[in-house]
Design an enzyme around this catalytic site. Structure first.
Site, PDB file in Angstrom:
ATOM      1  N   ARG A  62       0.832  -1.216   0.000  1.00 49.51           N
ATOM      2  CA  ARG A  62       0.000   0.000   0.000  1.00 49.51           C
ATOM      3  C   ARG A  62       0.862   1.260   0.000  1.00 49.51           C
ATOM      4  O   ARG A  62       0.507   2.265  -0.646  1.00 49.51           O
ATOM      5  CB  ARG A  62      -0.924  -0.023   1.220  1.00 49.51           C
ATOM      6  CG  ARG A  62      -1.888   1.153   1.262  1.00 49.51           C
ATOM      7  CD  ARG A  62      -2.990   0.917   2.302  1.00 49.51           C
ATOM      8  NE  ARG A  62      -3.966   1.986   2.297  1.00 49.51           N
ATOM      9  CZ  ARG A  62      -4.159   2.803   3.327  1.00 49.51           C
ATOM     10  NH1 ARG A  62      -3.449   2.682   4.441  1.00 49.51           N
ATOM     11  NH2 ARG A  62      -5.077   3.757   3.249  1.00 49.51           N
ATOM     12  N   HIS A  66       0.480   4.524  -2.437  1.00 44.19           N
ATOM     13  CA  HIS A  66       0.267   5.878  -1.921  1.00 44.19           C
ATOM     14  C   HIS A  66       1.436   6.800  -2.242  1.00 44.19           C
ATOM     15  O   HIS A  66       1.248   8.010  -2.384  1.00 44.19           O
ATOM     16  CB  HIS A  66      -0.027   5.835  -0.423  1.00 44.19           C
ATOM     17  CG  HIS A  66      -1.427   5.387  -0.121  1.00 44.19           C
ATOM     18  ND1 HIS A  66      -2.176   5.880   0.918  1.00 44.19           N
ATOM     19  CD2 HIS A  66      -2.223   4.486  -0.751  1.00 44.19           C
ATOM     20  CE1 HIS A  66      -3.377   5.304   0.915  1.00 44.19           C
ATOM     21  NE2 HIS A  66      -3.415   4.439  -0.075  1.00 44.19           N
ATOM     22  N   GLY A  72       4.423  11.284  -7.672  1.00 42.19           N
ATOM     23  CA  GLY A  72       5.187  10.228  -8.346  1.00 42.19           C
ATOM     24  C   GLY A  72       5.901   9.319  -7.353  1.00 42.19           C
ATOM     25  O   GLY A  72       5.876   9.553  -6.139  1.00 42.19           O
ATOM     26  N   ASN A  95      -3.729   8.554   4.821  1.00 41.82           N
ATOM     27  CA  ASN A  95      -2.481   7.957   5.312  1.00 41.82           C
ATOM     28  C   ASN A  95      -2.348   7.888   6.823  1.00 41.82           C
ATOM     29  O   ASN A  95      -1.856   6.898   7.359  1.00 41.82           O
ATOM     30  CB  ASN A  95      -1.278   8.764   4.772  1.00 41.82           C
ATOM     31  CG  ASN A  95      -1.154   8.657   3.258  1.00 41.82           C
ATOM     32  OD1 ASN A  95      -1.660   7.712   2.662  1.00 41.82           O
ATOM     33  ND2 ASN A  95      -0.491   9.621   2.655  1.00 41.82           N
ATOM     34  N   HIS A 196      -6.229  -5.899  -2.388  1.00 39.45           N
ATOM     35  CA  HIS A 196      -7.133  -6.013  -1.236  1.00 39.45           C
ATOM     36  C   HIS A 196      -7.443  -7.471  -0.915  1.00 39.45           C
ATOM     37  O   HIS A 196      -8.480  -7.783  -0.352  1.00 39.45           O
ATOM     38  CB  HIS A 196      -8.415  -5.208  -1.485  1.00 39.45           C
ATOM     39  CG  HIS A 196      -8.189  -3.729  -1.426  1.00 39.45           C
ATOM     40  ND1 HIS A 196      -9.149  -2.799  -1.697  1.00 39.45           N
ATOM     41  CD2 HIS A 196      -7.079  -3.010  -1.109  1.00 39.45           C
ATOM     42  CE1 HIS A 196      -8.648  -1.577  -1.562  1.00 39.45           C
ATOM     43  NE2 HIS A 196      -7.391  -1.675  -1.213  1.00 39.45           N
ATOM     44  N   ASP A 253      -3.503 -13.305  -3.346  1.00 36.52           N
ATOM     45  CA  ASP A 253      -3.984 -14.205  -4.386  1.00 36.52           C
ATOM     46  C   ASP A 253      -5.235 -13.617  -5.023  1.00 36.52           C
ATOM     47  O   ASP A 253      -5.630 -12.498  -4.693  1.00 36.52           O
ATOM     48  CB  ASP A 253      -4.259 -15.596  -3.785  1.00 36.52           C
ATOM     49  CG  ASP A 253      -5.293 -15.544  -2.669  1.00 36.52           C
ATOM     50  OD1 ASP A 253      -5.953 -14.491  -2.471  1.00 36.52           O
ATOM     51  OD2 ASP A 253      -5.462 -16.561  -1.969  1.00 36.52           O
TER      52      ASP A 253
HETATM   53  C1  HEM Z   1      -8.835   1.335  -6.155  1.00 39.32           C
HETATM   54  C2  HEM Z   1      -8.804   2.256  -5.230  1.00 39.32           C
HETATM   55  C3  HEM Z   1      -8.379   1.975  -3.811  1.00 39.32           C
HETATM   56  C4  HEM Z   1      -9.011   2.419  -2.695  1.00 39.32           C
HETATM   57  C5  HEM Z   1     -10.240   3.301  -2.645  1.00 39.32           C
HETATM   58  C6  HEM Z   1      -8.293   1.885  -1.570  1.00 39.32           C
HETATM   59  C7  HEM Z   1      -8.604   2.125  -0.240  1.00 39.32           C
HETATM   60  C8  HEM Z   1      -8.042   1.477   0.827  1.00 39.32           C
HETATM   61  C9  HEM Z   1      -8.428   1.661   2.198  1.00 39.32           C
HETATM   62  C10 HEM Z   1      -9.467   2.647   2.702  1.00 39.32           C
HETATM   63  C11 HEM Z   1      -7.707   0.790   2.941  1.00 39.32           C
HETATM   64  C12 HEM Z   1      -7.814   0.569   4.449  1.00 39.32           C
HETATM   65  C13 HEM Z   1      -6.855   1.448   5.208  1.00 39.32           C
HETATM   66  C14 HEM Z   1      -7.103   1.309   6.693  1.00 39.32           C
HETATM   67  O1  HEM Z   1      -8.221   1.635   7.113  1.00 39.32           O
HETATM   68  O2  HEM Z   1      -6.195   0.859   7.427  1.00 39.32           O
HETATM   69  C15 HEM Z   1      -6.854   0.059   2.050  1.00 39.32           C
HETATM   70  C16 HEM Z   1      -5.975  -0.924   2.431  1.00 39.32           C
HETATM   71  C17 HEM Z   1      -5.077  -1.513   1.583  1.00 39.32           C
HETATM   72  N1  HEM Z   1      -4.883  -1.195   0.248  1.00 39.32           N
HETATM   73 FE1  HEM Z   1      -6.083  -0.072  -0.896  1.00 39.32          FE
HETATM   74  N2  HEM Z   1      -7.255   1.123  -2.026  1.00 39.32           N
HETATM   75  C18 HEM Z   1      -7.257   1.160  -3.393  1.00 39.32           C
HETATM   76  C19 HEM Z   1      -6.331   0.580  -4.235  1.00 39.32           C
HETATM   77  C20 HEM Z   1      -5.204  -0.084  -3.802  1.00 39.32           C
HETATM   78  C21 HEM Z   1      -4.073  -0.419  -4.627  1.00 39.32           C
HETATM   79  C22 HEM Z   1      -3.906  -0.004  -6.088  1.00 39.32           C
HETATM   80  C23 HEM Z   1      -3.205  -1.097  -3.836  1.00 39.32           C
HETATM   81  C24 HEM Z   1      -1.858  -1.659  -4.176  1.00 39.32           C
HETATM   82  C25 HEM Z   1      -1.534  -2.177  -5.341  1.00 39.32           C
HETATM   83  C26 HEM Z   1      -3.820  -1.210  -2.534  1.00 39.32           C
HETATM   84  C27 HEM Z   1      -3.296  -1.907  -1.478  1.00 39.32           C
HETATM   85  C28 HEM Z   1      -3.860  -1.963  -0.220  1.00 39.32           C
HETATM   86  C29 HEM Z   1      -3.384  -2.849   0.823  1.00 39.32           C
HETATM   87  C30 HEM Z   1      -2.300  -3.889   0.690  1.00 39.32           C
HETATM   88  C31 HEM Z   1      -4.147  -2.552   1.954  1.00 39.32           C
HETATM   89  C32 HEM Z   1      -3.977  -3.163   3.361  1.00 39.32           C
HETATM   90  C33 HEM Z   1      -2.972  -2.289   4.100  1.00 39.32           C
HETATM   91  C34 HEM Z   1      -2.572  -2.750   5.474  1.00 39.32           C
HETATM   92  O3  HEM Z   1      -2.987  -3.836   5.900  1.00 39.32           O
HETATM   93  O4  HEM Z   1      -1.802  -2.025   6.127  1.00 39.32           O
HETATM   94  N3  HEM Z   1      -5.010  -0.549  -2.541  1.00 39.32           N
HETATM   95  N4  HEM Z   1      -7.077   0.506   0.761  1.00 39.32           N
END
Ligand code: HEM
Ligand SMILES: *[C@@H]1O[C@H](CO)[C@@H](O)[C@H](O)[C@H]1NC(C)=O
Ligand SMILES: *[C@@H]1O[C@H](CO)[C@@H](O)[C@H](O)[C@H]1NC(C)=O
Ligand SMILES: *[C@@H]1O[C@H](CO)[C@@H](O)[C@H](O)[C@H]1NC(C)=O
Ligand SMILES: *[C@@H]1O[C@H](CO)[C@@H](O)[C@H](O)[C@H]1NC(C)=O
Length: 325
Positions: A62, A66, A72, A95, A196, A253
């Site tokens: 993540r 971000h 960039g 963040n 996700h 996965d």
């Molecule tokens: C498509 C739009 C996306 C939205 C709206 C979004 C939003 C979010 C949100 C709100 C969280 C939860 C954060 C929290 O409450 O702790 C999250 C977690 C996460 N996102 Fe996304 N995300 C998106 C795309 C992505 C992309 C492109 C990636 C990476 C390639 C990604 C990887 C992750 C990962 C791995 C987590 C878990 C993080 C953790 O466990 O610390 N997300 N995302």
């Protein structure tokens, strides 16, 4: 260094044929000669961190997203607050309190500085770390070369985070637009959303999904409401988290796509992938294995990790990833 940087800048602007090489042309094995152990060092630190806590690996993936969407892929997300810049990206709403994995980058940077001082950028370390986290969390199924040669930026502003990062309440149109803004297409967006399948979300990120009128499986909805409904300021749900993927939550996965089809996903932005025939078809293909999601994810990560790369005209190699030189 400054003199060398400005000479390179002059060279880049004079020799148009070299322009591509000077502006963000990343290379596999970029540190072959200058710091041949750099990638091994990062991989060892990520391995240690992921064995201790798989969630840290999710955090690293993540972090790269971000970083790349704001200023960039320049490690701007790693910069701490200072007197001059009290509100860096880290403090931005998407963040603050949720990003994790910073200490893994610090450990890798320290070890690399001890071996090849002033040679490897924090932006490259973060890209390698996200790649390595994907490798370990996927049980080695996601295994790819990450081109390098990024430099570290000097700007980082909390204000910019909400402008570029999609919100979990985004609809399909918002998502497509935010990714297109960064040169990523709808296919990249669907593929990268598969991240996700690991990690967590804070309950504060899903409050809009707790009504029983959402496009969510009713039993998943009841489960999520039980865990996450915030009833007041002292409710423990204020600090609680839930897994992104309740089936194979520690494995990167394609389970995510099955979860999307079953309407057992956390965010509106996840559910939104069923919102057009085009994206719904992709979801179906990745869910049943025909889409070969892993190799698509590898390519999309490389593409994402090339967004807005900085060169000697606007970047540097930081000594400490948390502060500009
Ligand atoms: C498509 C739009 C996306 C939205 C709206 C979004 C939003 C979010 C949100 C709100 C969280 C939860 C954060 C929290 O409450 O702790 C999250 C977690 C996460 N996102 Fe996304 N995300 C998106 C795309 C992505 C992309 C492109 C990636 C990476 C390639 C990604 C990887 C992750 C990962 C791995 C987590 C878990 C993080 C953790 O466990 O610390 N997300 N995302
Ligand atoms: C670094 O070495 C690898 C393996 O020999 C090679 O594939 C890659 O092209 C090299 N890269 C550079 C920039 O020298
Ligand atoms: C939905 O929630 C409302 C208010 O909590 C409740 O009255 C209603 O019975 C619920 N409907 C279903 C189908 O659970
Ligand atoms: C949430 O965590 C913060 C920081 O640890 C703490 O100050 C706060 O009291 C907690 N809130 C609740 C409702 O548990
Ligand atoms: C970002 O940094 C560059 C120099 O690297 C500077 O010219 C520019 O004004 C900065 N932009 C902001 C918004 O601070």
């Amino acid at each position: 260094m400054a003199a060398a940087g400005s000479q390179l800048a002059v060279l880049c602007s004079l020799v148009l044929l070299l322009a591509a090489a000077c502006h963000g042309a990343l290379e596999v094995g970029y540190y072959n000669n200058t710091c041949p152990t750099a990638e091994q060092i990062v991989r060892a630190e990520v391995k240690k961190a992921v064995s201790a806590n798989a969630g840290t690996g999710a955090g690293l993936i993540r972090l790269l997203f971000h970083d790349c969407f704001v200023e960039g892929c320049d490690a701007s997300v790693l910069l701490d607050a200072t007197e001059d810049n009290p509100q860096p990206e880290k403090q931005g709403m998407p963040n603050r309190g949720s990003l994790r994995g910073f200490e893994v980058i610090d450990a890798a940077k320290d070890a690399i500085e001890a071996t090849c001082p002033g040679t490897v950028s924090c932006a490259d370390i973060l890209a390698f770390a996200a790649r390595d986290a994907s490798y370990f969390l996927s049980g080695y199924a996601i295994d790819f070369d990450m081109p390098a040669g990024r430099l570290d930026g000097r700007n980082s502003s909390a204000d910019e985070t909400l402008a570029y990062l999609p919100k979990p309440t985004a609809d399909l149109g918002d998502l497509v637009a935010k990714f297109a803004d960064k040169g990523l297409d709808v296919g990249d967006m669907v593929v990268l959303s598969g991240a996700h399948s690991v990690g967590r979300a804070h309950c504060t990120s899903v409050q809009d999904r707790l009504g029983n009128d959402t496009d969510m499986d009713p039993s998943f909805n009841r489960w999520l409401r039980n865990k996450c409904l915030i009833t007041g300021p002292s409710d423990p749900a204020n600090n609680a988290t839930v897994r992104q993927d309740t089936v194979t939550g520690k494995v990167l996965d394609s389970q995510y796509y099955t979860n999307v089809l079953r309407q057992r996903v956390l965010f509106k932005s996840d559910a939104a992938l069923l919102g057009s025939p085009e994206t719904a078809t992709m979801v179906g293909d990745y869910a049943n294995g025909d889409g070969q999601w892993e190799s698509m994810f590898e390519a999309a990560m490389v593409k994402m990790a090339a967004i807005g790369v900085k060169d000697a005209t606007n970047g540097e190699i930081r000594i400490n990833c948390r502060s500009v030189n």
